[in-house]
Design an enzyme around this catalytic site. Structure first.
Site, PDB file in Angstrom:
ATOM      1  N   GLY A 271       0.804  -1.206   0.000  1.00  0.00           N
ATOM      2  CA  GLY A 271       0.000   0.000   0.000  1.00  0.00           C
ATOM      3  C   GLY A 271       0.841   1.260   0.000  1.00  0.00           C
ATOM      4  O   GLY A 271       0.314   2.367   0.012  1.00  0.00           O
ATOM      5  N   ASP A 272       2.159   1.091   0.026  1.00  0.00           N
ATOM      6  CA  ASP A 272       3.035   2.262  -0.014  1.00  0.00           C
ATOM      7  C   ASP A 272       4.274   1.891  -0.817  1.00  0.00           C
ATOM      8  O   ASP A 272       4.261   0.886  -1.528  1.00  0.00           O
ATOM      9  CB  ASP A 272       3.341   2.739   1.417  1.00  0.00           C
ATOM     10  CG  ASP A 272       3.557   4.251   1.496  1.00  0.00           C
ATOM     11  OD1 ASP A 272       4.220   4.792   0.603  1.00  0.00           O
ATOM     12  OD2 ASP A 272       3.067   4.886   2.456  1.00  0.00           O
ATOM     13  N   ASP A 273       5.339   2.683  -0.707  1.00  0.00           N
ATOM     14  CA  ASP A 273       6.513   2.434  -1.539  1.00  0.00           C
ATOM     15  C   ASP A 273       7.070   1.014  -1.326  1.00  0.00           C
ATOM     16  O   ASP A 273       7.140   0.539  -0.190  1.00  0.00           O
ATOM     17  CB  ASP A 273       7.606   3.449  -1.194  1.00  0.00           C
ATOM     18  CG  ASP A 273       7.112   4.893  -1.323  1.00  0.00           C
ATOM     19  OD1 ASP A 273       6.364   5.179  -2.276  1.00  0.00           O
ATOM     20  OD2 ASP A 273       7.472   5.721  -0.449  1.00  0.00           O
TER      21      ASP A 273
END
Ligand code: NAG
Ligand code: NAG
Ligand code: NAG
Ligand code: NAG
Ligand code: NAG
Ligand code: NAG
Length: 494
Positions: A271-273
């Site tokens: 959900g992120d980098d």
């Protein structure tokens, strides 16, 4: 410990078809019949042998299983004490050949525990560490000095599930065993703004040297997955990380103020980098002054629809230098390599090299953001301008891309020394009309399609063939960290 006799191998073959629970039941029945004292019956006391080889930066002289310390792999019983007493006990061997702790198949519910030096944690392929959802199982520790505060809330932060500080030579590995952060309750608390402290990470190793994290599957972390910080000589290899693409801040691997780091053969959906390279936040990061440098990222596959494949920042106030990324595959991600910074960060991002990237379905193939904002507090120095310099991208093919590049430096503080060569970006069916947006950036390009923006076309020599951007040919010390074949062999009566 020690070699296993052929007799016990035979015994194991006779007995392995019995599941442990069945064996327990049989043992109980025998006890009740008072037959335990009679000798020689092959399966009454079963000799179990766990024996296998694995790769690690160092091998260990002493071995134990979590079950020796009262571990119960039923998914319900808390194993926090079992883990911590196992490791406390094994720490006596830190200066005597080191030790390894085996986690057998089973579901091992646990709160946070701390590692020790010259130590290996090994997870069987069917071992699942389940992070406790009982907040009292997570102690609160100080914020990182280079951040000044927790990222979710001012003040302290919940300690990571697997935590180590001031260690030398620590290995967390397995036969692709699983660490499940059971992050849902944390994501909920985050969205509802009910967090008193910053969410825990899955693995955090601080102030340590010689670290290996390999051959594991990490799922549903409360926030970041793997966070080496203030550490050196770190190898992260063969890790699969998955979290729902909408889960908040579930970054994959975040080397933070670390030197000599090698991340390779990892597969990340998050959900992120997928990888976020960091080094502290505004005035706290500037004061701490510890850069991330000498970082290799290779053979990474990333799916991150709302974030970057590789982010540099946004916390980069201690500096980021000499990052070498190679053979990267991105699918359905917001951007490829993204520089994130802001006025007040100070620090630098320089000597960044990317070579060989295949991307499919991207919003922005290339993205640099000079106005990321996001400050720890209002006390940052508005005169602390980041230096972004020497950013080299080559040999990239990207398909189905909404916008080729959005490169936005800082007014009065341009991002310079950008080099982009041999890059082909194919538009999606509904592309942005303008494919390149460039402000406050300066550099050269060669063999780039579609036609780059004016500030980057001064050196375009595509008519005379491609002028390749740099990629270093020397090796970094972390390349010389090699794996040995280690073995775990231990038999016991069950
Ligand atoms: C990871 O597992 C593979 C086999 O699945 C093995 O060949 C390799 O040596 C392991 N590497 C590490 C670093 O644990
Ligand atoms: C683990 O280490 C942290 C930080 O040093 C400490 O606060 C915590 O109490 C330790 N936990 C245990 C169980 O020793
Ligand atoms: C850990 O190492 C850091 C950096 O060297 C040092 O400042 C800190 O005091 C050490 N902590 C402990 C508990 O030894
Ligand atoms: C490890 O397990 C994950 C999850 O089941 C799987 O996707 C991955 O392919 C496995 N990795 C290896 C090397 O077997
Ligand atoms: C191309 O990207 C769009 C989003 O921009 C996506 O909906 C579509 O499925 C992608 N097409 C292919 C062939 O991957
Ligand atoms: C351009 O990049 C492709 C990979 O995308 C590579 O195969 C090719 O060798 C590169 N060409 C040059 C001239 O470097």
């Amino acid at each position: 410990m020690g070699a296993e006799s052929p007799a016990s191998f035979r015994q194991m073959e006779i007995c392995t078809s019995l599941r442990r629970t069945q064996v327990m039941k049989i043992l109980l029945a025998l006890v009740m019949l008072g037959l335990m004292s009679s000798r020689g019956a092959e399966c009454r006391k079963r000799r179990v042998l766990d024996s296998f080889d694995y790769s690690a930066i160092s091998c260990r002289a002493h071995s134990a299983s979590l079950t020796d310390f009262g571990g119960v792999g039923d998914g319900i019983t808390s194993n926090t004490n079992a883990f911590q007493s196992a490791i406390n006990s094994l720490s006596q061997y830190s200066s005597d050949g080191g030790s390894q702790l085996f986690v057998p198949e089973g579901k091992w519910l646990t709160g946070s525990f701390n590692l020790t030096s010259h130590f290996t944690l090994y997870l069987h392929k069917d071992a699942v560490l389940l992070a406790s959802q009982d907040v009292s199982e997570w102690s609160v520790i100080d914020p990182l000095p280079s951040y000044g505060r927790g990222r979710d809330a001012a003040g302290g932060r919940y300690i990571s599930l697997i935590f180590g500080t001031n260690l030398t030579d620590v290995v967390i590995t397995g036969d692709n065993g699983t660490i499940d952060g059971q992050g849902q309750i944390w994501w909920q608390k985050f969205h509802q703004k009910k967090l008193t402290y910053t969410r825990p990470y899955l693995i955090e190793i601080m102030h340590s040297d010689q670290v290996q994290i390999s051959n594991l599957t990490l799922v549903n972390s409360p926030a970041w997955n793997v966070h080496p910080v203030y550490s050196s000589n770190v190898v992260v290899k063969g890790i699969t990380i998955t979290a729902p693409i909408t889960s908040p801040n579930t970054d994959g691997i975040n080397p933070d103020s670390c030197s000599n780091v090698r991340i390779e053969d990892c597969y990340i959906i998050s959900g992120d980098d997928c990888v976020a390279v960091k080094s502290g936040w505004d005035e706290y990061g500037i004061a701490y002054g510890m850069p991330t440098k000498g970082l290799i990222i290779r053979r990474l596959t990333c799916i991150s629809p709302y974030s970057a494949v590789i982010a540099l920042g946004s916390e980069m106030s201690g500096g980021i230098q000499d990052v070498r990324a190679e053979d990267i595959v991105a699918i359905n991600s917001e951007s490829g390599v993204r520089i994130k910074t802001a006025v007040g960060r100070g620090g630098y991002v320089k000597d960044i090299y990317v070579k060989g990237m295949t991307m499919k379905t991207m919003k922005w193939a290339l993205w640099m953001t000079g106005n990321y904002g996001s400050h720890p507090d209002p006390h940052y120095d508005p005169k602390a301008l980041p230096v972004i310099q020497g950013i080299n991208y080559r040999d990239i093919v990207a398909d189905n891309v909404t916008m080729a590049a959005r490169l936005e430096g800082i007014s009065g503080d341009p991002f310079t020394g950008i080099c982009i060569s041999n890059v082909t970006i194919n538009k999606s069916p509904k592309p942005k009309k303008v494919q390149w947006v460039c402000t406050d950036v300066d550099g050269v390009t060669s063999g780039v399609v579609p036609q780059p923006c004016a500030p980057l076309t001064k050196g375009d020599q595509s008519a005379e063939g491609i002028n390749s951007c740099d990629f270093p040919t020397d090796t970094l010390p972390v390349d010389n960290m090699e794996f040995k074949t280690c073995s775990y062999s231990r038999s016991y009566l069950l």
